[in-house]
Design an enzyme around this catalytic site. Structure first.
Site, PDB file in Angstrom:
ATOM      1  N   TYR A   1      -3.544  -0.154   9.969  1.00 56.70           N
ATOM      2  CA  TYR A   1      -3.369  -0.575   8.566  1.00 56.70           C
ATOM      3  C   TYR A   1      -1.940  -0.268   8.100  1.00 56.70           C
ATOM      4  O   TYR A   1      -1.284  -1.096   7.468  1.00 56.70           O
ATOM      5  CB  TYR A   1      -4.407   0.184   7.733  1.00 56.70           C
ATOM      6  CG  TYR A   1      -4.452  -0.123   6.256  1.00 56.70           C
ATOM      7  CD1 TYR A   1      -5.122  -1.240   5.772  1.00 56.70           C
ATOM      8  CD2 TYR A   1      -3.853   0.733   5.328  1.00 56.70           C
ATOM      9  CE1 TYR A   1      -5.192  -1.495   4.401  1.00 56.70           C
ATOM     10  CE2 TYR A   1      -3.922   0.488   3.975  1.00 56.70           C
ATOM     11  CZ  TYR A   1      -4.596  -0.632   3.513  1.00 56.70           C
ATOM     12  OH  TYR A   1      -4.659  -0.878   2.159  1.00 56.70           O
TER      13      TYR A   1
ATOM     14  N   SER B   1       0.854  -1.194   0.000  1.00 51.70           N
ATOM     15  CA  SER B   1       0.000   0.000   0.000  1.00 51.70           C
ATOM     16  C   SER B   1       0.886   1.238   0.000  1.00 51.70           C
ATOM     17  O   SER B   1       2.085   1.154   0.291  1.00 51.70           O
ATOM     18  CB  SER B   1      -0.839  -0.038   1.286  1.00 51.70           C
ATOM     19  OG  SER B   1      -1.406   1.212   1.584  1.00 51.70           O
TER      20      SER B   1
HETATM   21  C1  GCO Z   1      -6.880   5.368   3.221  1.00 56.69           C
HETATM   22  C2  GCO Z   1      -6.968   4.398   2.097  1.00 56.69           C
HETATM   23  C3  GCO Z   1      -5.673   3.680   1.870  1.00 56.69           C
HETATM   24  C4  GCO Z   1      -5.762   2.899   0.592  1.00 56.69           C
HETATM   25  C5  GCO Z   1      -4.541   2.295   0.011  1.00 56.69           C
HETATM   26  C6  GCO Z   1      -3.483   3.285  -0.330  1.00 56.69           C
HETATM   27  O1  GCO Z   1      -7.823   5.449   3.969  1.00 56.69           O
HETATM   28  O2  GCO Z   1      -5.872   6.082   3.281  1.00 56.69           O
HETATM   29  O3  GCO Z   1      -8.019   3.519   2.220  1.00 56.69           O
HETATM   30  O4  GCO Z   1      -5.208   3.070   2.960  1.00 56.69           O
HETATM   31  O5  GCO Z   1      -6.761   1.974   0.633  1.00 56.69           O
HETATM   32  O6  GCO Z   1      -4.073   1.197   0.695  1.00 56.69           O
HETATM   33  O7  GCO Z   1      -2.435   2.648  -0.932  1.00 56.69           O
END
Ligand code: GCO
Length: 264
Positions: free
Chosen positions: A160, A147
């Site tokens: 995340y 990501s």
């Molecule tokens: C957020 C997004 C990200 C993306 C992605 C970016 O809320 O910033 O959802 O996390 O999904 O992974 O590369």
């Protein structure tokens, strides 16, 4: 030019979380390059069946397997069933993932752990069970879906980002341990794509929508189909000496510091 370097005819590819979104777009790309697709999801058999129809309508050979990527016993059973029922897995894309957008100080520990479990521990679990069978065959491709958050922080996505940053390092470590068996482990780092996961922050008028368009040199959200090329490359003979890399498919986001919102 011959495209045999990118040909996936006769290969079996397991793509976790491939009933929709980026997983489905990458799996369709591999299918169009000739691979047989193992479609995985965990929400319902109906969702898998609907996805299978879509793959089949595109002329792609696809089989569905419902299992929870975070439960080792389910994963191990499913991998055995796939290899007996369809054939040896040549390509694994660890794509299944979740996000919870909550500032760290408001986040429950259990929610933090759930994100780490699905986005970071699961790629380890699935890879462990797939790669142990790839080693004696001396070939295999593993692609971990990273990501922008493998490189950058952002308010509210701490769990995340911790998982995706970890996944980048896990990719490098898998490559370190498995390259000698002729297995290539790489990552794809998607930028901001129009999927159901980003739906809540893409709606018209949401400040994040303008922010992303402004922050991305290509000045738009990515189309999920834009990921197919990188997925095919990292699944094919064309990448046989590429190991431990993360290919960012992001319209240029990581290349730039960005620009003031009033600048063209
Ligand atoms: C957020 C997004 C990200 C993306 C992605 C970016 O809320 O910033 O959802 O996390 O999904 O992974 O590369």
């Amino acid at each position: 030019m011959s495209t045999h370097l990118f040909d996936l005819q006769g290969k079996v590819a397991l793509v976790t979380g491939s009933t929709h979104g980026l997983g489905m777009a990458m799996a369709r790309g591999l299918g169009q390059a000739g691979a047989t697709i193992i479609v995985n999801g965990n929400s319902s058999q109906e969702k898998i069946d609907r996805a299978l129809e879509r793959y089949k309508a595109d002329g792609i050979k696809a089989y569905g397997y419902k299992f929870d990527v975070s439960k080792e016993s389910e994963v191990s059973r499913a991998i055995d069933q796939i290899e007996e029922g369809v054939g040896a897995i040549d390509i694994l894309i660890n794509n299944a993932g979740i996000i919870k957008r909550t500032p760290l100080l408001e986040m429950e520990v259990s929610d933090f752990k759930e994100v780490i479990d699905i986005d970071l521990v699961s790629p380890f679990i699935v890879s462990k069970h797939v790669v142990k069978n790839m080693i004696p065959r001396r070939k295999g491709k593993v692609i971990n879906i990273c990501s922008m958050m493998s490189e950058l922080g952002r308010n509210s996505v701490g769990a995340y980002a911790a998982a995706k940053g970890g996944l980048k390092m896990l990719t490098q470590n898998m490559a370190t341990e498995w390259a000698k068996h002729d297995i290539q482990v790489n990552g794809i780092g998607p930028g901001y794509f129009a999927t159901s996961q980003t739906e809540p922050i893409r709606v018209d008028g949401h400040p994040f929508n303008d922010f992303i368009i402004n922050r991305t040199p290509a000045a738009k959200w990515g189309d999920p189909d834009d990921l197919a090329g990188a997925a095919i490359f990292l699944s094919s003979k064309a990448s046989d000496f590429v190991n431990g890399q993360i290919v960012y498919v992001d319209g240029g986001i990581l290349a730039t510091i960005g620009k003031p919102s009033n600048e063209a």
